[in-house]
Scaffold this active site. Sequence first.
Site, mmCIF file in Angstrom:
data_model
loop_
_atom_site.group_PDB
_atom_site.id
_atom_site.type_symbol
_atom_site.label_atom_id
_atom_site.label_comp_id
_atom_site.label_asym_id
_atom_site.label_seq_id
_atom_site.Cartn_x
_atom_site.Cartn_y
_atom_site.Cartn_z
ATOM 1 N N SER A 28 11.961 -20.221 -20.938
ATOM 2 C CA SER A 28 12.706 -21.138 -20.008
ATOM 3 C C SER A 28 13.953 -21.169 -20.202
ATOM 4 O O SER A 28 14.320 -21.449 -21.187
ATOM 5 C CB SER A 28 11.987 -22.525 -20.285
ATOM 6 O OG SER A 28 10.547 -22.583 -20.356
ATOM 7 N N HIS A 59 11.989 -19.663 -13.722
ATOM 8 C CA HIS A 59 11.578 -18.444 -14.451
ATOM 9 C C HIS A 59 11.288 -17.479 -13.159
ATOM 10 O O HIS A 59 10.554 -17.442 -12.273
ATOM 11 C CB HIS A 59 9.752 -18.647 -14.771
ATOM 12 C CG HIS A 59 10.024 -19.830 -15.978
ATOM 13 N ND1 HIS A 59 9.747 -19.310 -17.281
ATOM 14 C CD2 HIS A 59 9.510 -20.963 -15.719
ATOM 15 C CE1 HIS A 59 9.780 -20.696 -17.889
ATOM 16 N NE2 HIS A 59 9.724 -21.675 -17.025
ATOM 17 N N HIS A 81 2.765 -18.799 -17.959
ATOM 18 C CA HIS A 81 2.359 -19.825 -18.782
ATOM 19 C C HIS A 81 1.033 -20.226 -18.590
ATOM 20 O O HIS A 81 0.322 -20.091 -17.530
ATOM 21 C CB HIS A 81 3.369 -21.291 -18.608
ATOM 22 C CG HIS A 81 4.730 -21.335 -19.003
ATOM 23 N ND1 HIS A 81 5.718 -20.885 -18.198
ATOM 24 C CD2 HIS A 81 5.002 -21.517 -20.272
ATOM 25 C CE1 HIS A 81 6.694 -20.480 -18.907
ATOM 26 N NE2 HIS A 81 6.406 -21.206 -20.317
ATOM 27 N N TYR A 83 -0.328 -23.004 -18.825
ATOM 28 C CA TYR A 83 -0.239 -24.410 -17.950
ATOM 29 C C TYR A 83 -0.221 -24.337 -16.425
ATOM 30 O O TYR A 83 -0.584 -24.926 -15.799
ATOM 31 C CB TYR A 83 0.847 -25.333 -18.507
ATOM 32 C CG TYR A 83 2.128 -25.023 -18.348
ATOM 33 C CD1 TYR A 83 2.775 -24.765 -17.276
ATOM 34 C CD2 TYR A 83 2.979 -24.941 -19.626
ATOM 35 C CE1 TYR A 83 3.993 -24.526 -17.095
ATOM 36 C CE2 TYR A 83 4.343 -24.414 -19.490
ATOM 37 C CZ TYR A 83 5.047 -24.506 -18.303
ATOM 38 O OH TYR A 83 6.017 -24.217 -18.284
ATOM 39 N N GLU A 84 0.062 -22.995 -16.106
ATOM 40 C CA GLU A 84 0.022 -22.718 -14.575
ATOM 41 C C GLU A 84 -1.154 -22.424 -14.182
ATOM 42 O O GLU A 84 -1.397 -22.314 -13.054
ATOM 43 C CB GLU A 84 0.986 -21.489 -14.295
ATOM 44 C CG GLU A 84 2.398 -21.818 -14.548
ATOM 45 C CD GLU A 84 3.519 -20.508 -14.537
ATOM 46 O OE1 GLU A 84 3.439 -20.152 -13.331
ATOM 47 O OE2 GLU A 84 3.745 -19.947 -15.644
ATOM 48 N N ALA A 111 11.876 -21.783 -25.275
ATOM 49 C CA ALA A 111 12.366 -22.924 -25.517
ATOM 50 C C ALA A 111 11.448 -24.004 -26.451
ATOM 51 O O ALA A 111 10.379 -23.809 -26.317
ATOM 52 C CB ALA A 111 13.024 -23.712 -24.026
ATOM 53 N N MET A 209 5.181 -24.307 -25.455
ATOM 54 C CA MET A 209 3.713 -24.260 -24.601
ATOM 55 C C MET A 209 3.760 -22.868 -24.443
ATOM 56 O O MET A 209 3.080 -22.517 -23.340
ATOM 57 C CB MET A 209 3.882 -25.353 -23.352
ATOM 58 C CG MET A 209 4.259 -26.518 -23.672
ATOM 59 S SD MET A 209 4.726 -27.582 -22.009
ATOM 60 C CE MET A 209 5.257 -28.881 -22.409
ATOM 61 N N SER A 210 4.229 -21.854 -25.076
ATOM 62 C CA SER A 210 4.100 -20.430 -24.791
ATOM 63 C C SER A 210 4.126 -19.725 -26.013
ATOM 64 O O SER A 210 3.705 -20.202 -27.113
ATOM 65 C CB SER A 210 5.354 -20.115 -24.150
ATOM 66 O OG SER A 210 6.573 -20.076 -24.960
ATOM 67 N N ASN A 233 15.596 -29.563 -27.562
ATOM 68 C CA ASN A 233 15.560 -31.106 -27.112
ATOM 69 C C ASN A 233 14.918 -31.459 -28.747
ATOM 70 O O ASN A 233 14.262 -30.478 -29.303
ATOM 71 C CB ASN A 233 14.514 -31.526 -26.165
ATOM 72 C CG ASN A 233 13.203 -30.949 -26.144
ATOM 73 O OD1 ASN A 233 13.070 -29.672 -25.724
ATOM 74 N ND2 ASN A 233 12.308 -31.577 -26.904
ATOM 75 N N HIS A 245 11.976 -31.277 -18.094
ATOM 76 C CA HIS A 245 12.042 -30.012 -17.727
ATOM 77 C C HIS A 245 13.696 -29.615 -17.497
ATOM 78 O O HIS A 245 13.799 -28.398 -17.936
ATOM 79 C CB HIS A 245 10.994 -29.595 -16.640
ATOM 80 C CG HIS A 245 10.898 -28.216 -16.481
ATOM 81 N ND1 HIS A 245 10.429 -27.250 -17.476
ATOM 82 C CD2 HIS A 245 11.172 -27.234 -15.340
ATOM 83 C CE1 HIS A 245 10.701 -26.003 -16.946
ATOM 84 N NE2 HIS A 245 11.089 -26.091 -15.746
HETATM 85 N N1 HPA Z 1 7.316 -29.534 -26.506
HETATM 86 C C1 HPA Z 1 6.812 -28.284 -25.829
HETATM 87 N N2 HPA Z 1 7.208 -27.726 -25.439
HETATM 88 C C2 HPA Z 1 8.794 -27.605 -25.370
HETATM 89 C C3 HPA Z 1 9.449 -28.454 -25.775
HETATM 90 C C4 HPA Z 1 8.919 -29.751 -26.239
HETATM 91 O O1 HPA Z 1 9.478 -30.705 -26.800
HETATM 92 N N3 HPA Z 1 10.959 -28.426 -25.423
HETATM 93 C C5 HPA Z 1 10.818 -27.149 -24.806
HETATM 94 N N4 HPA Z 1 9.580 -26.670 -24.616
#
Ligand code: HPA
Length: 271
Positions: A28, A59, A81, A83-84, A111, A209-210, A233, A245
């Site tokens: 991401s 993406h 992903h 989640y998609e 990320a 998440m990947s 983050n 996001h």
């Molecule tokens: N959690 C899950 N996936 C992420 C995060 C997070 O804080 N930051 C970037 N991808």
Amino acid sequence: MALIAKETSAFLEKEIGRSVRMAIILGSGLNPVVRELPTDQLIPYKDIPGFPTVGVKGHAGNLHIGVVAGGPCALFAGRVHYYEGHRMAQVAYPVTVAHALGAQIVMVTNAAGGIHPALQTGAFMLIRDQINLMGSSPLMGLTPSKGVTPFADMSRAYSKRLRQLADSVFREQGEDVFEGVLAAVCGPAYETPAEVRMLRALGADAVCMSTVPEVIMARALDMEVLGISCITNRAAGLQQAPLSHEEVMRAGAAQVRSLASVLKGLFVRLA
Ligand code: HPA
């Protein structure tokens, strides 16, 4: 279940017709890395038979092919992903395609939210190991065949050799780098603070998440794996500001330059 569709192989042969040694999967906000690593061929994912479509903002969904710093390479800009709503095997399809193109090395970037105190926004983590909390695997339903096993050994999922090489390139370029364990959750909602405390207790240093599906597929195919997390983050409950996001994308974009020069440095060493 066949690993790669016949139409996909035929397409790769006709449209690319050359092999690569390495593949990079960009996470991401990290797609602009392609601008720093010039290639000579671009193929939209939508043109590749059997390739899942990517729908998340930020993406792009293009496969770039070329010689980067002396190394023939496939760059996947735009991640698929779970989640998609894709099946796990589809999520890992870029790795399957990279393998079909001859890649022996996969560099996976993402990320991630920092959990360990050393992982503040803007930090880099070399992934030493992973925890799959996504509740599924890209190897489900896979029939054992020559060169691929559903019972992949994950005890050395991430290559120590590549990690040490990457560590020295990071340091050479004046970047601090931390080595740690990545947990992957399904998403797409970010975690709750209670979930982040659980992840910490489980031994996770960062959460995403990947990545985990692609790495499982790469190991099933006996590819050598390097994983780099860009900490965009602090994980939920560890920072004041709410997670978004947009913030993740912005923070990822700020790390593109450093990440690209580390990847270039690695290519030079591996060429
Ligand atoms: N959690 C899950 N996936 C992420 C995060 C997070 O804080 N930051 C970037 N991808």
